[in-house]
Scaffold this active site. Structure first.
Site, PDB file in Angstrom:
ATOM      1  N   LYS A 146      -3.598 -39.119 -37.157  1.00 22.60           N
ATOM      2  CA  LYS A 146      -3.919 -39.496 -36.155  1.00 22.60           C
ATOM      3  C   LYS A 146      -2.423 -38.552 -35.212  1.00 22.60           C
ATOM      4  O   LYS A 146      -3.674 -37.921 -34.501  1.00 22.60           O
ATOM      5  CB  LYS A 146      -2.584 -41.017 -35.532  1.00 22.60           C
ATOM      6  CG  LYS A 146      -3.665 -41.764 -36.455  1.00 22.60           C
ATOM      7  CD  LYS A 146      -2.702 -43.393 -37.075  1.00 22.60           C
ATOM      8  CE  LYS A 146      -3.492 -44.386 -37.247  1.00 22.60           C
ATOM      9  NZ  LYS A 146      -2.756 -45.771 -38.031  1.00 22.60           N
ATOM     10  N   GLN A 193       2.530 -48.211 -36.108  1.00 24.55           N
ATOM     11  CA  GLN A 193       1.656 -48.033 -37.755  1.00 24.55           C
ATOM     12  C   GLN A 193       2.194 -49.733 -38.007  1.00 24.55           C
ATOM     13  O   GLN A 193       3.713 -49.982 -38.505  1.00 24.55           O
ATOM     14  CB  GLN A 193       2.779 -46.843 -38.405  1.00 24.55           C
ATOM     15  CG  GLN A 193       1.620 -46.617 -39.391  1.00 24.55           C
ATOM     16  CD  GLN A 193       0.251 -46.131 -39.160  1.00 24.55           C
ATOM     17  OE1 GLN A 193      -0.113 -46.016 -38.372  1.00 24.55           O
ATOM     18  NE2 GLN A 193       0.311 -46.527 -40.686  1.00 24.55           N
ATOM     19  N   ASP A 212      -4.719 -50.283 -31.386  1.00 22.78           N
ATOM     20  CA  ASP A 212      -5.257 -50.823 -32.429  1.00 22.78           C
ATOM     21  C   ASP A 212      -6.034 -52.086 -32.068  1.00 22.78           C
ATOM     22  O   ASP A 212      -7.148 -51.967 -33.370  1.00 22.78           O
ATOM     23  CB  ASP A 212      -4.486 -50.955 -32.994  1.00 22.78           C
ATOM     24  CG  ASP A 212      -3.537 -49.877 -34.206  1.00 22.78           C
ATOM     25  OD1 ASP A 212      -4.605 -49.429 -34.459  1.00 22.78           O
ATOM     26  OD2 ASP A 212      -2.276 -49.790 -34.946  1.00 22.78           O
TER      27      ASP A 212
HETATM   28  N1  GUN Z   1      -1.740 -49.000 -40.721  1.00 28.82           N
HETATM   29  C1  GUN Z   1      -2.819 -48.976 -42.095  1.00 28.82           C
HETATM   30  N2  GUN Z   1      -3.565 -49.156 -40.754  1.00 28.82           N
HETATM   31  C2  GUN Z   1      -3.904 -48.969 -39.836  1.00 28.82           C
HETATM   32  C3  GUN Z   1      -4.268 -49.212 -38.056  1.00 28.82           C
HETATM   33  O1  GUN Z   1      -5.115 -49.090 -38.774  1.00 28.82           O
HETATM   34  N3  GUN Z   1      -3.061 -49.368 -36.909  1.00 28.82           N
HETATM   35  C4  GUN Z   1      -1.596 -49.410 -37.232  1.00 28.82           C
HETATM   36  N4  GUN Z   1      -1.059 -49.858 -36.094  1.00 28.82           N
HETATM   37  N5  GUN Z   1      -1.200 -49.634 -38.916  1.00 28.82           N
HETATM   38  C5  GUN Z   1      -2.048 -49.774 -39.576  1.00 28.82           C
END
Ligand code: GUN
Length: 279
Positions: free
Chosen positions: A52, A96, A119
């Site tokens: 990211k 996350q 998200d």
């Molecule tokens: N953990 C696995 N995929 C994601 C996601 O798309 N967003 C977040 N915040 N955590 C994750």
């Protein structure tokens, strides 16, 4: 061979479009900033978070990384999210998941301001999606819609079957397909005669979480198959929820794993960050 739906290429296109847009925004005095919070050091999460940050750097989005120890308390995390909610410089906040077991993830998600919920996990974002109002959409299902549209696959009027009903993929996926005027069925672990249901699908979206579960018996001839799964097999090779080799002779289009849905999630996160800054 069926049409291969190339998530690597389509996600690269989206990122390049965003990069150009962010450049124009900068020239107009608007910057984009994403705060990424990771609690603990789960290796898979660290890889996702790093990817990211790299995507942000490529596009020209500033990323603020908060790497907090495993022992961080719920109150400390709430305090940080509230501080970031108030920070005018920060456009998007991403916590996350999964969080350590002693932290209530739902409570943390509810703390994020819906205006910064890149998200799309906040109940307000989900509610907005359901009623067709403007709001952030969960990145993986939003990425699937982009894959279909940018591959020239029409959704309106089609029989769409989604396997899986998670809050992050299956449920928002079904609402998005409905919004595109598909006729939508959601199948799940309690569905009877799954093969009968999936064989109706013109567009089959598979998010079961079981490696190579879907073989050609589940698939109608000339269907479009989108595989959201991601697993490592015994030889440490990546595979999806769909048995690609078995299904490929029967379908008109299919996403590979890797290189299908996977790269789209981050591209759509970047899209949400840019939208947050535009607002
Ligand atoms: N953990 C696995 N995929 C994601 C996601 O798309 N967003 C977040 N915040 N955590 C994750």
């Amino acid at each position: 061979m069926p049409q291969l739906i190339d998530g690597k290429k389509i996600s690269a296109e989206i990122k390049d479009e965003l990069k150009a847009k962010v450049q124009r925004m900068k020239e107009g005095g608007v910057s984009v900033c994403l705060a990424v919070i990771q609690v603990g050091n789960d290796p898979a999460s660290s890889i996702y978070v790093n990817n990211k940050k790299k995507a942000c750097a490529y596009i020209g989005i500033e990323s603020l990384a908060y790497e907090l120890p495993e022992e961080t308390t719920q109150e400390e995390l709430v305090e940080l999210v509230e501080k970031l909610n108030e920070d005018k410089k920060v456009n998007g906040i991403l916590v996350q998941l999964p969080l350590p077991a002693h932290i209530d993830s739902d409570a943390i998600i509810r703390t994020i301001s819906p205006d910064k919920d890149v998200d799309g996990f906040h109940p307000e974002s989900v509610g907005r999606l359901c009623i067709g109002a403007d709001g952030f959409v969960s990145c993986t299902p939003a990425g699937v819609i982009q894959l279909l549209k940018r591959s020239g696959i029409e959704i309106a009027g089609k029989e769409c079957v989604v396997i899986g009903r998670s809050n992050i993929v299956g449920k928002p996926m079904s609402i998005l397909l409905l919004r595109e005027n598909g006729t939508v069925t959601v199948a799940h672990s309690r569905t009877r005669n799954l093969k009968e249901v999936t064989r109706r699908a013109d567009i089959l979206v598979v998010a079961i979480g079981k490696p190579r579960f879907i073989n050609s018996e589940y698939v109608k001839e000339n269907a479009v198959v989108i595989d959201v799964g991601m697993h490592r097999n015994a030889e440490n090779k990546l595979c999806g929820d769909v048995d690609f080799e078995d299904v490929k002779g029967r379908v008109s289009a299919i996403t590979p794993v890797p290189g299908g849905v996977g790269p789209m999630t981050i591209a759509m996160l970047m899209y949400n960050c840019v939208r947050a800054a535009e607002k």
